[in-house]
Structures are given as structure tokens and as C-alpha cells.
Write a protein that holds these residues in place. Sequence first.
Motif, PDB file in Angstrom:
ATOM      1  N   SER A  28       0.853  -1.187   0.000  1.00 27.04           N
ATOM      2  CA  SER A  28       0.000   0.000   0.000  1.00 27.04           C
ATOM      3  C   SER A  28       0.886   1.233   0.000  1.00 27.04           C
ATOM      4  O   SER A  28       1.959   1.228   0.612  1.00 27.04           O
ATOM      5  CB  SER A  28      -0.889   0.035   1.252  1.00 27.04           C
ATOM      6  OG  SER A  28      -1.818  -1.018   1.218  1.00 27.04           O
ATOM      7  N   ALA A  29       0.434   2.270  -0.651  1.00 30.21           N
ATOM      8  CA  ALA A  29       1.196   3.518  -0.704  1.00 30.21           C
ATOM      9  C   ALA A  29       1.378   4.060   0.711  1.00 30.21           C
ATOM     10  O   ALA A  29       0.392   4.269   1.421  1.00 30.21           O
ATOM     11  CB  ALA A  29       0.482   4.531  -1.577  1.00 30.21           C
ATOM     12  N   PRO A  30       2.626   4.315   1.144  1.00 29.15           N
ATOM     13  CA  PRO A  30       2.879   4.751   2.510  1.00 29.15           C
ATOM     14  C   PRO A  30       2.636   6.234   2.760  1.00 29.15           C
ATOM     15  O   PRO A  30       2.486   6.653   3.905  1.00 29.15           O
ATOM     16  CB  PRO A  30       4.357   4.410   2.730  1.00 29.15           C
ATOM     17  CG  PRO A  30       4.951   4.507   1.360  1.00 29.15           C
ATOM     18  CD  PRO A  30       3.866   4.044   0.429  1.00 29.15           C
ATOM     19  N   LEU A  86       3.192   9.583   9.429  1.00 26.27           N
ATOM     20  CA  LEU A  86       2.481   9.706  10.706  1.00 26.27           C
ATOM     21  C   LEU A  86       1.312  10.680  10.637  1.00 26.27           C
ATOM     22  O   LEU A  86       0.812  11.116  11.665  1.00 26.27           O
ATOM     23  CB  LEU A  86       3.464  10.143  11.800  1.00 26.27           C
ATOM     24  CG  LEU A  86       4.655   9.208  12.011  1.00 26.27           C
ATOM     25  CD1 LEU A  86       5.617   9.791  13.037  1.00 26.27           C
ATOM     26  CD2 LEU A  86       4.193   7.820  12.410  1.00 26.27           C
ATOM     27  N   GLN A  87       0.878  11.017   9.423  1.00 26.62           N
ATOM     28  CA  GLN A  87      -0.216  11.973   9.257  1.00 26.62           C
ATOM     29  C   GLN A  87      -1.410  11.290   8.590  1.00 26.62           C
ATOM     30  O   GLN A  87      -1.280  10.218   8.004  1.00 26.62           O
ATOM     31  CB  GLN A  87       0.279  13.161   8.427  1.00 26.62           C
ATOM     32  CG  GLN A  87       1.376  13.917   9.173  1.00 26.62           C
ATOM     33  CD  GLN A  87       2.161  14.823   8.259  1.00 26.62           C
ATOM     34  OE1 GLN A  87       2.579  14.423   7.189  1.00 26.62           O
ATOM     35  NE2 GLN A  87       2.366  16.053   8.701  1.00 26.62           N
ATOM     36  N   ASN A  88      -2.561  11.945   8.721  1.00 25.03           N
ATOM     37  CA  ASN A  88      -3.785  11.377   8.149  1.00 25.03           C
ATOM     38  C   ASN A  88      -4.403  12.230   7.055  1.00 25.03           C
ATOM     39  O   ASN A  88      -5.430  11.847   6.488  1.00 25.03           O
ATOM     40  CB  ASN A  88      -4.821  11.122   9.252  1.00 25.03           C
ATOM     41  CG  ASN A  88      -4.386   9.996  10.156  1.00 25.03           C
ATOM     42  OD1 ASN A  88      -3.877   8.984   9.687  1.00 25.03           O
ATOM     43  ND2 ASN A  88      -4.564  10.169  11.446  1.00 25.03           N
ATOM     44  N   THR A  89      -3.828  13.394   6.773  1.00 26.48           N
ATOM     45  CA  THR A  89      -4.299  14.237   5.684  1.00 26.48           C
ATOM     46  C   THR A  89      -3.089  14.815   4.966  1.00 26.48           C
ATOM     47  O   THR A  89      -2.001  14.914   5.543  1.00 26.48           O
ATOM     48  CB  THR A  89      -5.188  15.404   6.171  1.00 26.48           C
ATOM     49  OG1 THR A  89      -4.420  16.249   7.032  1.00 26.48           O
ATOM     50  CG2 THR A  89      -6.433  14.899   6.885  1.00 26.48           C
ATOM     51  N   GLY A  90      -3.294  15.190   3.727  1.00 24.50           N
ATOM     52  CA  GLY A  90      -2.218  15.813   2.978  1.00 24.50           C
ATOM     53  C   GLY A  90      -2.698  16.302   1.637  1.00 24.50           C
ATOM     54  O   GLY A  90      -3.788  15.955   1.185  1.00 24.50           O
ATOM     55  N   THR A  91      -1.885  17.149   1.038  1.00 28.61           N
ATOM     56  CA  THR A  91      -2.142  17.609  -0.320  1.00 28.61           C
ATOM     57  C   THR A  91      -0.877  17.413  -1.151  1.00 28.61           C
ATOM     58  O   THR A  91       0.237  17.437  -0.615  1.00 28.61           O
ATOM     59  CB  THR A  91      -2.554  19.097  -0.380  1.00 28.61           C
ATOM     60  OG1 THR A  91      -1.469  19.901   0.081  1.00 28.61           O
ATOM     61  CG2 THR A  91      -3.801  19.369   0.449  1.00 28.61           C
ATOM     62  N   VAL A  92      -1.069  17.218  -2.435  1.00 28.44           N
ATOM     63  CA  VAL A  92       0.037  17.101  -3.378  1.00 28.44           C
ATOM     64  C   VAL A  92      -0.316  17.948  -4.587  1.00 28.44           C
ATOM     65  O   VAL A  92      -1.319  17.695  -5.254  1.00 28.44           O
ATOM     66  CB  VAL A  92       0.295  15.636  -3.806  1.00 28.44           C
ATOM     67  CG1 VAL A  92       1.441  15.575  -4.811  1.00 28.44           C
ATOM     68  CG2 VAL A  92       0.582  14.754  -2.598  1.00 28.44           C
ATOM     69  N   GLU A  93       0.520  18.964  -4.833  1.00 32.64           N
ATOM     70  CA  GLU A  93       0.341  19.781  -6.030  1.00 32.64           C
ATOM     71  C   GLU A  93       1.225  19.188  -7.126  1.00 32.64           C
ATOM     72  O   GLU A  93       2.395  18.886  -6.897  1.00 32.64           O
ATOM     73  CB  GLU A  93       0.744  21.229  -5.760  1.00 32.64           C
ATOM     74  CG  GLU A  93       0.543  22.120  -6.954  1.00 32.64           C
ATOM     75  CD  GLU A  93       0.951  23.566  -6.711  1.00 32.64           C
ATOM     76  OE1 GLU A  93       0.746  24.379  -7.630  1.00 32.64           O
ATOM     77  OE2 GLU A  93       1.488  23.865  -5.630  1.00 32.64           O
ATOM     78  N   GLU A 116      -7.414   6.546   5.815  1.00 31.72           N
ATOM     79  CA  GLU A 116      -8.475   5.900   6.589  1.00 31.72           C
ATOM     80  C   GLU A 116      -8.161   4.419   6.688  1.00 31.72           C
ATOM     81  O   GLU A 116      -7.812   3.794   5.679  1.00 31.72           O
ATOM     82  CB  GLU A 116      -9.843   6.107   5.928  1.00 31.72           C
ATOM     83  CG  GLU A 116     -10.295   7.548   5.953  1.00 31.72           C
ATOM     84  CD  GLU A 116     -11.667   7.765   5.349  1.00 31.72           C
ATOM     85  OE1 GLU A 116     -12.251   6.804   4.786  1.00 31.72           O
ATOM     86  OE2 GLU A 116     -12.158   8.901   5.427  1.00 31.72           O
ATOM     87  N   ASP A 117      -8.267   3.874   7.883  1.00 35.51           N
ATOM     88  CA  ASP A 117      -7.976   2.452   8.111  1.00 35.51           C
ATOM     89  C   ASP A 117      -6.594   2.075   7.575  1.00 35.51           C
ATOM     90  O   ASP A 117      -6.408   0.994   6.999  1.00 35.51           O
ATOM     91  CB  ASP A 117      -9.059   1.551   7.500  1.00 35.51           C
ATOM     92  CG  ASP A 117     -10.429   1.807   8.104  1.00 35.51           C
ATOM     93  OD1 ASP A 117     -10.496   2.065   9.326  1.00 35.51           O
ATOM     94  OD2 ASP A 117     -11.418   1.755   7.356  1.00 35.51           O
ATOM     95  N   GLY A 118      -5.631   2.999   7.700  1.00 34.12           N
ATOM     96  CA  GLY A 118      -4.267   2.737   7.295  1.00 34.12           C
ATOM     97  C   GLY A 118      -3.983   2.868   5.809  1.00 34.12           C
ATOM     98  O   GLY A 118      -2.870   2.627   5.373  1.00 34.12           O
ATOM     99  N   ARG A 119      -4.985   3.265   5.015  1.00 32.99           N
ATOM    100  CA  ARG A 119      -4.826   3.390   3.560  1.00 32.99           C
ATOM    101  C   ARG A 119      -5.051   4.826   3.111  1.00 32.99           C
ATOM    102  O   ARG A 119      -6.039   5.454   3.506  1.00 32.99           O
ATOM    103  CB  ARG A 119      -5.845   2.502   2.826  1.00 32.99           C
ATOM    104  CG  ARG A 119      -5.595   1.022   2.971  1.00 32.99           C
ATOM    105  CD  ARG A 119      -6.600   0.182   2.182  1.00 32.99           C
ATOM    106  NE  ARG A 119      -6.697   0.586   0.795  1.00 32.99           N
ATOM    107  CZ  ARG A 119      -7.829   0.996   0.210  1.00 32.99           C
ATOM    108  NH1 ARG A 119      -8.961   1.040   0.876  1.00 32.99           N
ATOM    109  NH2 ARG A 119      -7.827   1.337  -1.058  1.00 32.99           N
TER     110      ARG A 119
END
Length: 126
Positions: A28-30, A86-93, A116-119
Motif C-alpha cells: 500500500s502507498a505509505p 504519521l499523518q492522516n491528511t495531505g495535499t500534493v500539487e 483511513e484504516d491505514g490506507r
Amino acid sequence: MTAVTTCPCGLGEPYETCCGAFHSGLKSAPTAEALMRSRFAAFVVGDEAYLLATWHPTTRPKRVDFDPDQRWTGLEILERTGGGLLQNTGTVEFRAHYRWREQREVLHENSRFVREDGRWLYVSPS
């Protein structure tokens, strides 16, 4: 699906051990960026199942329509916020380069991701 040897995500690794490992379910993508790169690669190879599986259910379409006149040619990651191990949200431009009916085009987007749920899942443009 289209066969490729070098991963189209831009990291220069063999497809099978790079994004191919995510597409096949071996890994899974980390991070949010890794998911972004793997989704770009999925558009290149035409992996609709992976795209839908990594799309957040609140924004996921019923299917992905691939345009036969569109060919994805390159990915540039411009900036990222959050989206780490160690984060649960992010953005990628990013800028995704493609050819459509022999015209060079660019898709520029700042995508939102949640874990969510580690994914990691793609939500939408921010």
C-alpha cells in the motif's frame, strides 16, 4: 492494461517494484505523494480498478473513462503538505503532462488525500 517497464511515476524505478507493487496489492502507498504517483501510473497503464479502489467513497465516480486519444507523458510533483507516514491528511500539487490528439497539454492540480484504516485515498482537488 498497457505494459510498461520503467514506472511512469517519474522515480525511474522498474514498474513491477515501484507502482506496480501498489497496483497488484502487494504493498500500500505509505504516503500521499506515493499514492499520487501510483494513481498517475494507473492512468498511464489503464488500471481502472486501482483508481477506483484508491478514490474516497464520497467522491468516487462509478467508473473511469479513459480517452483513447489521451496519452499521459510525465509527472512533476510541485509541492506537498502533510501526507507523511504519521499523518492522516495531505495535499500534493502536481503537473501531469499528456498528449491529446497530438497536442501537448498539462493538468495542474492540488489534490487532497486522507488516510483511513491505514490506507491513503484520493479525495478531490483542493
